[in-house]
Design an enzyme around this catalytic site. Structure first.
Site, short mmCIF file in Angstrom:
data_model
loop_
_atom_site.label_atom_id
_atom_site.label_comp_id
_atom_site.label_asym_id
_atom_site.label_seq_id
_atom_site.Cartn_x
_atom_site.Cartn_y
_atom_site.Cartn_z
N GLN A 168 0.82 -1.21 0.00
CA GLN A 168 0.00 0.00 0.00
C GLN A 168 0.86 1.27 0.00
O GLN A 168 2.03 1.25 0.36
CB GLN A 168 -0.94 0.00 1.21
CG GLN A 168 -2.01 -1.08 1.18
CD GLN A 168 -1.54 -2.44 1.63
OE1 GLN A 168 -0.37 -2.64 1.94
NE2 GLN A 168 -2.46 -3.40 1.67
N TYR A 188 9.11 -14.41 -6.24
CA TYR A 188 7.64 -14.43 -6.11
C TYR A 188 7.16 -14.70 -4.69
O TYR A 188 6.25 -15.49 -4.44
CB TYR A 188 7.01 -15.43 -7.10
CG TYR A 188 7.41 -15.17 -8.53
CD1 TYR A 188 7.33 -13.89 -9.07
CD2 TYR A 188 7.90 -16.18 -9.34
CE1 TYR A 188 7.71 -13.63 -10.38
CE2 TYR A 188 8.29 -15.95 -10.65
CZ TYR A 188 8.20 -14.66 -11.17
OH TYR A 188 8.58 -14.40 -12.46
N GLY A 189 7.80 -14.04 -3.72
CA GLY A 189 7.30 -14.08 -2.35
C GLY A 189 6.01 -13.30 -2.24
O GLY A 189 5.48 -12.78 -3.21
N ARG A 441 -4.57 2.04 10.46
CA ARG A 441 -4.30 1.89 11.89
C ARG A 441 -3.27 0.78 12.01
O ARG A 441 -3.52 -0.36 11.63
CB ARG A 441 -5.58 1.54 12.64
CG ARG A 441 -5.35 1.29 14.11
CD ARG A 441 -6.60 0.90 14.88
NE ARG A 441 -6.21 0.37 16.18
CZ ARG A 441 -6.00 -0.92 16.45
NH1 ARG A 441 -6.21 -1.84 15.51
NH2 ARG A 441 -5.61 -1.30 17.66
N ALA A 442 -2.08 1.14 12.50
CA ALA A 442 -0.93 0.24 12.42
C ALA A 442 -1.17 -1.07 13.18
O ALA A 442 -1.71 -1.08 14.29
CB ALA A 442 0.32 0.93 12.96
N ASP A 443 -0.73 -2.16 12.56
CA ASP A 443 -0.77 -3.48 13.18
C ASP A 443 0.61 -3.93 13.63
O ASP A 443 0.76 -5.00 14.21
CB ASP A 443 -1.34 -4.50 12.20
CG ASP A 443 -0.50 -4.63 10.94
OD1 ASP A 443 0.33 -5.53 10.88
OD2 ASP A 443 -0.66 -3.79 10.02
N GLU A 474 -7.60 0.05 6.49
CA GLU A 474 -7.30 -1.17 7.22
C GLU A 474 -7.22 -1.00 8.74
O GLU A 474 -6.71 0.01 9.24
CB GLU A 474 -5.94 -1.73 6.76
CG GLU A 474 -5.92 -2.13 5.29
CD GLU A 474 -4.65 -2.88 4.95
OE1 GLU A 474 -4.76 -4.07 4.59
OE2 GLU A 474 -3.56 -2.29 5.06
N GLU A 496 -8.26 -4.94 5.52
CA GLU A 496 -8.08 -5.98 6.52
C GLU A 496 -8.72 -5.49 7.81
O GLU A 496 -8.56 -4.33 8.18
CB GLU A 496 -6.60 -6.28 6.77
CG GLU A 496 -5.91 -7.00 5.65
CD GLU A 496 -4.44 -7.27 5.93
OE1 GLU A 496 -3.93 -6.76 6.96
OE2 GLU A 496 -3.80 -7.96 5.14
N TYR A 499 -6.30 -6.74 13.35
CA TYR A 499 -5.70 -7.99 13.80
C TYR A 499 -5.89 -8.22 15.30
O TYR A 499 -6.03 -9.35 15.76
CB TYR A 499 -4.18 -7.98 13.54
CG TYR A 499 -3.74 -8.07 12.12
CD1 TYR A 499 -4.63 -8.16 11.05
CD2 TYR A 499 -2.38 -8.07 11.82
CE1 TYR A 499 -4.19 -8.25 9.75
CE2 TYR A 499 -1.92 -8.16 10.52
CZ TYR A 499 -2.83 -8.25 9.48
OH TYR A 499 -2.38 -8.34 8.19
#
Length: 599
Positions: A168, A188-189, A441-443, A474, A496, A499
């Site tokens: 993002q 391709y991670g 909002r930081a996770d 998120e 998301e 969490y």
């Protein structure tokens, strides 16, 4: 600070730019000097600015290159070495390339680094080489490659394909890739991006492991595959509509668009170009003569450097100047107040606004044509009720002919330190265009916890006829998006859920299990959205059930197209996709549940 003397406003003021600069300088007596770029005289009384090596008059965080320079790669490498893994650092960089051709460069971009050409067209500035984002710093995982950008350049990749493995808040705008574009990290991670606009990719775009992506008003030579949610609007060469398998959502045109303002060189003078408004747009705005729009000289801008106060900035705005925010962290003890129609607030190098003492960072009046672009708002330790307010409460003016635009404006609560905000962004003004935002909002990082970086709402839309193109929101404690206005439209949404919800009771919305990621108010009679995804990853309590990802009134005028929910590895589950429609997610298989059309 004393109030500045009365000065003409509106059209009268525009006829006296030198008087405006003089009055601003008088008002700012005692403030730190804020020199302008070459080609724009310093404000009266500030003295002659001393050039800073590599950065002109904007200081060392802006590096300006021309093709005659011999140490460009070394300077690029030095910035990357500092910024590769500096996810919550306070350094910011803008790498600006004068028109011409550059040979054999590889500009690797780390955090808070923006690269841009200074031509009126991307093809004015060609790099025979690459502008690269990869994920070696994070063991090949690109899901945290945030806060960087590439703009207004032509690339001839060395291998034939340029790598842009981002997540993002990493826009790829107004770019011409004379080859292919790979959106995944080496090997391709994992990858979780992303956004392209007003760009031409001559070859194929390969998203590979990218979970979701939005491409707007561009031209591509092909698109290789899809994971969960690939959305296109106004893209020549886009794959045909085929959701749910493969999950392509394709709109032939974008309903309304106006590209982001950008800095460029006209001879030796710096100017800011303001692209024109388009309806039912398709393809790039450049490549067929002079693009539609207008230019402003840099003498119409107040250049905001670190240490300038909100009072200083507002005095400049009151005198009719626009704002150019230089790379850095700008602390504010009160809101920046944008009151004049057509005001431009343009950030360089992810310039960051931090409101202290619970202030709002920026407010926009109910006026036409304001353009906010290219900056980050970081919540302060004291709770702010709102971080960005577009239009006052009860805004009622019709802005359809000249809307307010919010582009590449990002909001962060926590992560870089303790931060709180009840609501990140409120849109009250009608016809506003929100074109690419990430409200987060930081996770992870510093100052993170359910009540530590409390933030109930990401985006609240009260205005009518608001359009969101590229909406990333998120992890908010309650509703990530609450849409109250009529005739709203969203093209692409990624979400998301938080969490860190401690248990089911913490997210209970009355009798409903969990706050929806995107809620349309029961009073709304007309709304439409395309290509939306919500994911849950309840790491604190994996037994949490989310009743649905999306909540909306059931009425003929409210329509959703191509909607999905995903449980990430079985950390919590959704019962339905939208209202009571769509099957539940189950187990730990990370397979989406999808709804093609609702109702």
């Amino acid at each position: 600070m004393s109030e500045p003397p009365t000065e003409p406003t509106g059209s009268e003021a525009s006829r006296y730019p030198m008087r405006r600069r003089t009055f601003v300088a008088a008002a700012l007596a005692g403030a730190a000097a804020v020199p302008l770029l070459p080609g724009a005289p310093a404000l009266a009384g500030s003295g002659t600015p001393e050039p800073v090596a590599g950065g002109g008059d904007l200081g060392p965080q802006v590096k300006v290159f021309d093709p005659s320079m011999g140490d460009i790669q070394a300077q690029l490498d030095a910035v990357f070495q500092q910024q590769e893994s500096a996810q919550f650092d306070d350094r910011r960089f803008a790498l600006l390339f004068k028109p011409g051709t550059y040979q054999g460069l590889n500009a690797q971009l780390g955090f808070y680094t923006s690269i841009a050409g200074l031509g009126l067209s991307p093809d004015d500035t060609t790099i025979n080489g690459d502008v690269t984002v990869d994920a070696g710093w994070f063991d090949g995982n690109a899901t945290q490659n945030f806060w960087r950008s590439a703009e207004n350049l032509a690339l001839v990749p060395v291998s034939g394909t340029n790598r842009w493995a981002v997540a993002q808040a990493a826009p790829f705008r107004r770019m011409h890739v004379r080859g292919g574009l790979n959106l995944a990290p080496d090997g391709y991670g994992w990858a979780s991006g992303g956004y392209i606009a007003d760009s031409r990719i001559d070859g194929e775009v390969g998203p590979y492991s990218q979970q979701q992506w939005y491409t707007r008003d561009s031209s591509i030579g092909g698109w290789h595959n899809a994971v969960w949610n690939m959305v296109f609007s106004g893209v020549e060469g886009a794959p045909a509509q085929s959701f749910p398998d493969p999950p392509y959502t394709t709109l032939d045109t974008t309903p309304v668009s106006r590209e982001k303002p950008f800095l460029y060189l006209d001879g030796d003078d710096y100017k800011v170009f303001l692209p024109g408004l388009r309806t039912e747009s398709r393809g790039v705005t450049w490549g067929s003569g002079t693009p539609q729009g207008e230019s402003l000289p840099l003498t119409d801008f107040y250049v905001v450097k670190e240490g300038a106060t909100a009072a200083t900035v507002n005095a400049a705005l009151d005198q009719g100047l626009n704002l150019l925010l230089t790379p850095g962290v700008h602390h504010l003890d009160r809101a920046i107040e944008v009151k004049r129609p057509g005001t431009v607030v343009l950030g360089l190098g992810l310039a960051t606004l931090v409101p202290d003492g619970g202030a709002t960072a920026l407010r926009v009046a109910d006026v036409d044509g304001v353009r906010l672009a290219g900056f980050l708002i970081d919540a302060g330790e004291a709770n702010s009720e709102v971080l960005l307010e577009v239009g006052p409460e009860g805004a009622s003016a019709d802005h359809s002919a000249n809307p307010i635009t919010v582009q590449d404006v990002f909001v962060r609560i926590g992560g870089a330190g303790a931060g709180k905000a009840t609501t990140s962004m409120v849109i009250n003004a009608h016809h506003t265009i929100v074109d690419h935002t990430w409200l987060w909002r930081a996770d992870h990082g510093t100052g993170v916890g359910w009540d530590v970086n409390r933030a109930d709402y990401g985006l609240i839309v009260n205005g009518d006829d608001v359009l969101a193109t590229g909406l990333f929101v998120e992890h908010f404690n309650k509703y990530d998006v609450q849409w109250n206005g009529e005739r709203g439209r969203t093209v692409f949404f990624q979400n998301e859920k938080a969490y860190d919800a401690p248990d089911q009771d913490a997210i209970q919305d009355g009798d409903i299990k969990g706050f929806a990621a995107y809620r349309v108010a029961d009073s709304v009679t007309s709304h439409e959205a395309w290509g939306l995804g919500s994911y849950c990853n309840y790491t604190a309590d994996d037994t949490i059930r989310q009743g649905h990802g999306f909540r909306t009134p059931v009425t003929e005028g409210v329509k959703f197209h191509d909607v999905l929910v995903v449980s990430l590895g079985g950390k919590g589950q959704y019962d339905h996709v939208i209202n009571e429609t769509g099957g539940a997610t189950s187990g730990s298989d990370t397979v989406p549940s999808k709804v093609t059309s609702f109702p």
